[in-house]
Design a protein around this motif. Structure first.
Motif, PDB file in Angstrom:
ATOM      1  N   GLN A 143     -88.442  30.952  95.688  1.00  0.00           N
ATOM      2  CA  GLN A 143     -87.162  31.501  95.261  1.00  0.00           C
ATOM      3  C   GLN A 143     -86.931  32.828  95.964  1.00  0.00           C
ATOM      4  N   SER A 144     -85.694  33.040  96.397  1.00  0.00           N
ATOM      5  CA  SER A 144     -85.395  34.313  97.034  1.00  0.00           C
ATOM      6  C   SER A 144     -85.336  35.400  95.972  1.00  0.00           C
ATOM      7  N   LYS A 145     -85.628  36.602  96.398  1.00  0.00           N
ATOM      8  CA  LYS A 145     -85.601  37.727  95.462  1.00  0.00           C
ATOM      9  C   LYS A 145     -84.181  37.926  94.964  1.00  0.00           C
ATOM     10  N   GLY A 146     -84.077  38.351  93.735  1.00  0.00           N
ATOM     11  CA  GLY A 146     -82.765  38.597  93.160  1.00  0.00           C
ATOM     12  C   GLY A 146     -82.217  37.418  92.379  1.00  0.00           C
ATOM     13  N   THR A 147     -82.918  36.268  92.401  1.00  0.00           N
ATOM     14  CA  THR A 147     -82.449  35.135  91.613  1.00  0.00           C
ATOM     15  C   THR A 147     -83.017  35.231  90.213  1.00  0.00           C
ATOM     16  N   ASN A 148     -82.348  34.620  89.295  1.00  0.00           N
ATOM     17  CA  ASN A 148     -82.790  34.608  87.916  1.00  0.00           C
ATOM     18  C   ASN A 148     -83.818  33.494  87.748  1.00  0.00           C
ATOM     19  N   LYS A 149     -85.104  33.855  87.717  1.00  0.00           N
ATOM     20  CA  LYS A 149     -86.183  32.870  87.674  1.00  0.00           C
ATOM     21  C   LYS A 149     -86.088  31.976  86.448  1.00  0.00           C
ATOM     22  N   ASP A 150     -85.827  32.531  85.286  1.00  0.00           N
ATOM     23  CA  ASP A 150     -85.738  31.725  84.075  1.00  0.00           C
ATOM     24  C   ASP A 150     -84.621  30.694  84.190  1.00  0.00           C
ATOM     25  N   LYS A 151     -83.492  31.114  84.711  1.00  0.00           N
ATOM     26  CA  LYS A 151     -82.367  30.201  84.873  1.00  0.00           C
ATOM     27  C   LYS A 151     -82.743  29.077  85.832  1.00  0.00           C
ATOM     28  N   ARG A 152     -83.332  29.426  86.947  1.00  0.00           N
ATOM     29  CA  ARG A 152     -83.749  28.419  87.935  1.00  0.00           C
ATOM     30  C   ARG A 152     -84.762  27.453  87.332  1.00  0.00           C
ATOM     31  N   ASP A 153     -85.715  27.967  86.561  1.00  0.00           N
ATOM     32  CA  ASP A 153     -86.716  27.106  85.925  1.00  0.00           C
ATOM     33  C   ASP A 153     -86.060  26.093  84.994  1.00  0.00           C
ATOM     34  N   PHE A 154     -85.081  26.536  84.193  1.00  0.00           N
ATOM     35  CA  PHE A 154     -84.401  25.611  83.291  1.00  0.00           C
ATOM     36  C   PHE A 154     -83.597  24.566  84.063  1.00  0.00           C
ATOM     37  N   ILE A 155     -82.964  24.988  85.117  1.00  0.00           N
ATOM     38  CA  ILE A 155     -82.205  24.039  85.934  1.00  0.00           C
ATOM     39  C   ILE A 155     -83.146  22.991  86.526  1.00  0.00           C
ATOM     40  N   GLU A 156     -84.304  23.407  86.987  1.00  0.00           N
ATOM     41  CA  GLU A 156     -85.273  22.457  87.538  1.00  0.00           C
ATOM     42  C   GLU A 156     -85.795  21.505  86.466  1.00  0.00           C
ATOM     43  N   LYS A 157     -86.053  22.021  85.259  1.00  0.00           N
ATOM     44  CA  LYS A 157     -86.513  21.154  84.168  1.00  0.00           C
ATOM     45  C   LYS A 157     -85.447  20.125  83.808  1.00  0.00           C
ATOM     46  N   ILE A 158     -84.200  20.567  83.735  1.00  0.00           N
ATOM     47  CA  ILE A 158     -83.096  19.659  83.429  1.00  0.00           C
ATOM     48  C   ILE A 158     -82.964  18.615  84.530  1.00  0.00           C
ATOM     49  N   ASN A 159     -83.107  19.031  85.765  1.00  0.00           N
ATOM     50  CA  ASN A 159     -83.006  18.107  86.886  1.00  0.00           C
ATOM     51  C   ASN A 159     -84.066  17.014  86.807  1.00  0.00           C
ATOM     52  N   ILE A 160     -85.274  17.377  86.412  1.00  0.00           N
ATOM     53  CA  ILE A 160     -86.342  16.389  86.274  1.00  0.00           C
ATOM     54  C   ILE A 160     -85.982  15.368  85.204  1.00  0.00           C
ATOM     55  N   ILE A 161     -85.460  15.836  84.086  1.00  0.00           N
ATOM     56  CA  ILE A 161     -85.052  14.927  83.010  1.00  0.00           C
ATOM     57  C   ILE A 161     -83.932  14.009  83.495  1.00  0.00           C
TER      58      ILE A 161
END
Length: 114
Positions: A70-88
């Motif tokens: 992840q590039s610096k300045g991104t919201n890690k928690d938000k990205r993690d949730f998006i990735e979890k949702i994508n897997i589902i």
């Protein structure tokens, strides 16, 4: 090289947990020893690219996602949730995806009304 090994091992753990799999369940899918999965996730062994690709396929993610930083300045928690949702979502049928889309749109519209 240690940074890359640590990063990939963390991504494997993240995606395994997001897929709601234990190390034992993942090892059974891959037909490898559970302790080896643990060593990979702790960065104690340098898994081959073949093994990393097999892990990614078992977790239903693109192998490149395990290397993605992840590039610096991104919201890690938000990205993690998006990735979890994508897997589902990856495992859903098109009808279910349409229903989920409608739910998301409804929530978004409701939020905009408030």
């Amino acid at each position: 090289m240690q940074k890359l090994l640590k990063h990939v091992s963390e991504r494997i753990r993240f995606y395994r947990k997001a897929a709601n799999l234990t190390q034992e369940e993942l090892s059974e899918l891959l037909n490898i020893d559970r302790s080896y999965i643990g060593k990979i996730e702790r960065g104690e062994v340098n898994a081959s690219l073949d093994t990393i690709e097999r892990i990614a396929l078992a977790l239903k993610v693109d192998p490149f996602e395990l290397f993605h930083k992840q590039s610096k300045g991104t919201n890690k928690d938000k990205r993690d949730f998006i990735e979890k949702i994508n897997i589902i979502l990856t495992n859903q049928k098109i009808e279910e995806l349409k229903m989920l889309y409608d739910v998301i749109r409804t929530v978004q519209l409701y939020k905009n009304i408030k």
